[in-house]
Design a protein around this motif. Structure first.
Motif, PDB file in Angstrom:
ATOM      1  N   ILE A 365       9.378  -9.957  -6.572  1.00 54.87           N
ATOM      2  CA  ILE A 365       8.459  -9.688  -8.222  1.00 54.87           C
ATOM      3  C   ILE A 365       7.565 -10.886  -8.886  1.00 54.87           C
ATOM      4  O   ILE A 365       6.846 -10.164  -9.884  1.00 54.87           O
ATOM      5  CB  ILE A 365      10.317 -10.423  -8.362  1.00 54.87           C
ATOM      6  N   LEU A 366       7.585 -12.001  -8.038  1.00 55.35           N
ATOM      7  CA  LEU A 366       6.673 -12.805  -8.955  1.00 55.35           C
ATOM      8  C   LEU A 366       5.119 -12.032  -8.226  1.00 55.35           C
ATOM      9  O   LEU A 366       3.973 -12.711  -9.117  1.00 55.35           O
ATOM     10  CB  LEU A 366       6.843 -14.450  -7.937  1.00 55.35           C
ATOM     11  N   VAL A 373      -0.477 -14.548  -6.420  1.00 53.05           N
ATOM     12  CA  VAL A 373      -0.897 -14.156  -5.401  1.00 53.05           C
ATOM     13  C   VAL A 373      -0.234 -15.023  -4.647  1.00 53.05           C
ATOM     14  O   VAL A 373       0.336 -16.424  -4.728  1.00 53.05           O
ATOM     15  CB  VAL A 373      -2.532 -13.946  -4.872  1.00 53.05           C
ATOM     16  N   VAL A 374       1.196 -13.658  -3.264  1.00 53.83           N
ATOM     17  CA  VAL A 374       1.641 -14.532  -3.203  1.00 53.83           C
ATOM     18  C   VAL A 374       1.298 -14.783  -0.752  1.00 53.83           C
ATOM     19  O   VAL A 374       0.896 -13.644  -0.904  1.00 53.83           O
ATOM     20  CB  VAL A 374       2.839 -14.167  -2.833  1.00 53.83           C
ATOM     21  N   LEU A 527      11.063 -19.162 -14.645  1.00 52.94           N
ATOM     22  CA  LEU A 527      10.726 -19.436 -13.715  1.00 52.94           C
ATOM     23  C   LEU A 527       8.781 -19.682 -14.469  1.00 52.94           C
ATOM     24  O   LEU A 527       7.860 -20.584 -13.708  1.00 52.94           O
ATOM     25  CB  LEU A 527      10.931 -18.570 -12.734  1.00 52.94           C
ATOM     26  N   LEU A 528       8.507 -18.952 -14.755  1.00 54.67           N
ATOM     27  CA  LEU A 528       7.176 -18.866 -15.016  1.00 54.67           C
ATOM     28  C   LEU A 528       7.040 -19.368 -16.603  1.00 54.67           C
ATOM     29  O   LEU A 528       5.909 -20.399 -16.295  1.00 54.67           O
ATOM     30  CB  LEU A 528       6.734 -17.393 -15.771  1.00 54.67           C
ATOM     31  N   TYR A 542       9.469  -4.447  -9.630  1.00 60.01           N
ATOM     32  CA  TYR A 542       8.676  -5.144  -8.605  1.00 60.01           C
ATOM     33  C   TYR A 542       9.076  -4.110  -7.303  1.00 60.01           C
ATOM     34  O   TYR A 542       8.331  -4.221  -6.475  1.00 60.01           O
ATOM     35  CB  TYR A 542      10.044  -6.232  -8.821  1.00 60.01           C
ATOM     36  N   GLN A 543      10.259  -2.712  -7.746  1.00 60.14           N
ATOM     37  CA  GLN A 543      10.562  -2.078  -6.886  1.00 60.14           C
ATOM     38  C   GLN A 543       9.296  -1.465  -6.096  1.00 60.14           C
ATOM     39  O   GLN A 543       9.096  -1.124  -5.188  1.00 60.14           O
ATOM     40  CB  GLN A 543      11.459  -0.913  -7.037  1.00 60.14           C
ATOM     41  N   LYS A 544       8.340  -1.229  -7.528  1.00 57.45           N
ATOM     42  CA  LYS A 544       7.468  -0.896  -7.117  1.00 57.45           C
ATOM     43  C   LYS A 544       5.851  -1.457  -6.212  1.00 57.45           C
ATOM     44  O   LYS A 544       5.742  -0.733  -5.226  1.00 57.45           O
ATOM     45  CB  LYS A 544       6.285  -0.135  -8.191  1.00 57.45           C
ATOM     46  N   THR A 545       6.140  -2.552  -6.691  1.00 59.38           N
ATOM     47  CA  THR A 545       5.594  -3.618  -5.945  1.00 59.38           C
ATOM     48  C   THR A 545       5.642  -3.497  -4.439  1.00 59.38           C
ATOM     49  O   THR A 545       5.112  -3.213  -3.420  1.00 59.38           O
ATOM     50  CB  THR A 545       5.453  -5.053  -6.622  1.00 59.38           C
ATOM     51  N   ALA A 546       7.005  -3.883  -4.188  1.00 59.53           N
ATOM     52  CA  ALA A 546       7.398  -3.734  -3.285  1.00 59.53           C
ATOM     53  C   ALA A 546       7.295  -2.057  -1.973  1.00 59.53           C
ATOM     54  O   ALA A 546       6.155  -2.186  -1.054  1.00 59.53           O
ATOM     55  CB  ALA A 546       8.914  -3.682  -2.792  1.00 59.53           C
ATOM     56  N   LEU A 547       7.539  -1.212  -2.892  1.00 58.37           N
ATOM     57  CA  LEU A 547       6.596   0.191  -1.918  1.00 58.37           C
ATOM     58  C   LEU A 547       5.341   0.093  -1.899  1.00 58.37           C
ATOM     59  O   LEU A 547       4.523   0.889  -0.469  1.00 58.37           O
ATOM     60  CB  LEU A 547       7.004   1.281  -2.305  1.00 58.37           C
TER      61      LEU A 547
END
Length: 596
Positions: A365-366, A373-374, A527-528, A542-547
């Protein structure tokens, strides 16, 4: 057969011997013929090939008597690796230029967990014969185990220059490429192996594993459909992926019917563990909770028997973190000015907790935010720890001088830059590694006033999820195969964190998994605010980010591409009889985190 083990295919070895002989590498050719005759004394082509060499060898080369080589090969074929290691090392003191002995010694060393010794042996073999494919291949396997993926890839590529149609080498290269994160190149290598030998279950399942780990269920379905035309269609290892696909498609009856066709004895060793894990998760989904717990227990029993478990030392790691906690408990109270360092302006934020607390979901998500950046489970804190005097004491951290602190920060960022290309220093960098909670004092000493995100999940659910999950084993994760040890491990992590937070006044924001899946926007907005950022609409995608990420290097890779779901919350109630013995240990944390 494992990738680093020698391929004793007679035909392949004959071809290799003839190639050596043609190129004038007579000693290497002789070793190949001898390796065949040691196992098949009446093999005519090998006898003729050896005779054609006329016993040729360099004048300086002296080999051990054939009966002693035969003994080594017999021990190897029986899997008696310690004896292979002892015999070959003894022989090498007398016959240091015998190629075969270096290779056997290296293979035995890998199986015993002596990776550095294996690398040395394979390098010695390559000094004797720079074009020995077995040595290049096995050196690649050893370097990969060591974590040196770029050098491992180079080894496989060098071997493929010598034997470009060697399907095993293409497959091994694919494995190393996949681990390095180069999914596209890995897929090409696996496909090349499969093109060479379309009936080999290893190459089919390599592609299956890549597609499944990258959440490409269409690709997984396609390769399984194509495999139905091969002789490997009913192979237990291929059936495992058919069952896994059905499970991920929520076709639970089909998954169970497919699993029922699999005899675990027919699976390769590493897949036996995965088989019991899948069986347990399937039983959990269909409400057979006792059967599920039994399957997870079988999974962990298999993990304890694995070479990976034996190569790691869970007790040594557990003793070290227990000792540090004892030191933290006994430490004298800090005086008002102690540890009052100026905030580090360049400090990252640290996402910590206990494994299986929802950190991968938070990470995904983040990282959908344009200003974040993670770094996912990378060894930046380990690099800092490495630069401290070992073993260091709490007082060393609390009296860190500014020059040392600056140096430690530089080591952190040097390691970070290995994993994040073209890092934007204006973005907030989040170091996501749950067990960094144990290093909170070290992090605070290195980056004073750094921000922490503490990910929390109901303690019983967190512990149960660890028991239900097979982790790639290292000294930390080797403590996750016994329920009592997981409970103890959890308590040590949480107590270390809580004492550190009280001692240093750590700046942290706690987020509970159960709250996140019920109302993600509200929890993420809070959190933000803690991070000083504004909400962005990309966070809901966020699911698109994961894919887009391709291969996610945590056990939650298949979950973060799904919509938020609540059925993992309070799952422990289906297994509560297994937790009765630990109520006194766990209840304080249940209360502290607001679950009472």
């Amino acid at each position: 057969m494992k990738e680093h083990q020698m391929r004793l295919s007679v035909q392949q070895t004959l071809l290799s011997a003839r190639k050596y002989a043609k190129n004038g590498q007579l000693e290497a050719a002789k070793q190949q013929y001898l390796s065949i005759l040691a196992k098949f004394p009446n093999n005519k082509p090998a006898q003729k090939g050896l005779a054609a060499l006329g016993g040729a060898q360099s004048p300086q080369t002296i080999d051990p008597p054939q009966d002693r080589i035969n003994t080594v090969i017999a021990l190897y074929n029986q899997g008696r690796m310690r004896e292979v290691h002892e015999h070959t090392n003894a022989l090498l003191r007398q016959y240091p230029d015998t190629l075969l002995l270096h290779i056997f010694s290296g293979v035995a060393s890998i199986n015993l967990g002596y990776i550095d010794a294996a690398i040395e042996r394979f390098n010695s073999a390559l000094r004797i014969d720079p074009n020995n494919v077995q040595a290049h291949n096995n050196l690649g396997g050893a370097l990969k185990q060591k974590g040196n993926l770029s050098s491992a890839i180079a080894c496989y590529q060098k071997a493929l220059q010598i034997e470009p149609d060697n399907a095993d080498l293409h497959n091994n290269l694919g494995i190393a490429l996949a681990e390095s994160g180069d999914v596209t190149a890995a897929q090409k290598s696996y496909q090349r192996a499969l093109d060479i030998n379309p009936d080999n279950f290893k190459f089919i399942t390599s592609l299956c594993d890549l597609y499944e780990k990258t959440n490409d269920l269409t690709g997984l379905s396609d390769i399984l459909s194509k495999s139905k035309n091969s002789t490997a269609a009913d192979n237990a290892n291929v059936l495992y992926y058919a069952a896994l696909l059905a499970f991920r498609e929520k076709a639970y009856e089909r998954a169970k019917a497919t699993l029922d066709r699999i005899d675990p004895i027919s699976l390769i060793k590493k897949r036996v563990i995965a088989f019991y894990e899948l069986k347990g998760k399937l039983f959990d989904k269909i409400g057979l909770y006792d059967d599920a717990f039994s399957a997870f227990s079988d999974m962990n029993a298999q993990a304890i028997k694995s070479p990976a478990f034996k190569q790691n030392d869970p007790d040594d790691y557990f003793a070290r973190i227990s000792s540090f906690l004892a030191e933290l408990k006994a430490a004298p109270k800090l005086l008002p000015n102690d540890g009052a360092n100026s905030p580090a302006s360049n400090a990252p934020c640290f996402l910590v907790g206990f494994p299986r607390s929802g950190t991968t979901l938070l990470d995904t998500i983040l990282r959908s935010h344009s200003q974040i950046v993670v770094a996912e489970e990378k060894p930046m804190v380990a690099a800092v720890r490495h630069e401290m005097d070992t073993p260091y004491q709490l007082s060393d951290l609390e009296n860190l001088d500014p020059d040392k602190r600056s140096f430690l920060q530089s080591q952190f960022f040097a390691e970070l830059d290995k994993h994040i290309d073209n890092r934007d220093i204006n973005q907030i960098c989040i170091d996501k590694l749950p067990l960094n909670a144990l290093d909170a004092p070290l992090i605070e000493a290195t980056f004073p006033k750094a921000k922490f995100i503490l990910a929390i999940r109901h303690p019983y659910d967190c512990i149960l999820s660890c028991y239900m999950q097979y982790f790639k084993l290292n000294p930390q994760m080797a403590n996750m195969v016994d329920l009592k040890r997981i409970v103890d491990f959890y308590c040590i992590v949480m107590e270390t964190w809580w004492l550190s937070q009280k001692r240093y006044g750590l700046d942290f924001h706690m987020i509970r998994y159960e709250d996140l899946v019920v109302d993600m926007p509200t929890e993420i907005e809070k959190l933000l605010q803690f991070l000083g950022l504004e909400w962005e609409t990309s966070l809901t995608d966020y699911q698109k980010t994961a894919l887009k990420r391709g291969k996610i290097n945590t056990p939650s890779y298949s979950q973060v591409v799904q919509p938020l779901y609540k059925d993992a919350s309070y799952r422990w109630k289906n297994y509560q009889s297994h937790f009765e013995a630990y109520n006194d240990q766990i209840h304080p944390w249940i209360k502290r985190f607001g679950y009472a």
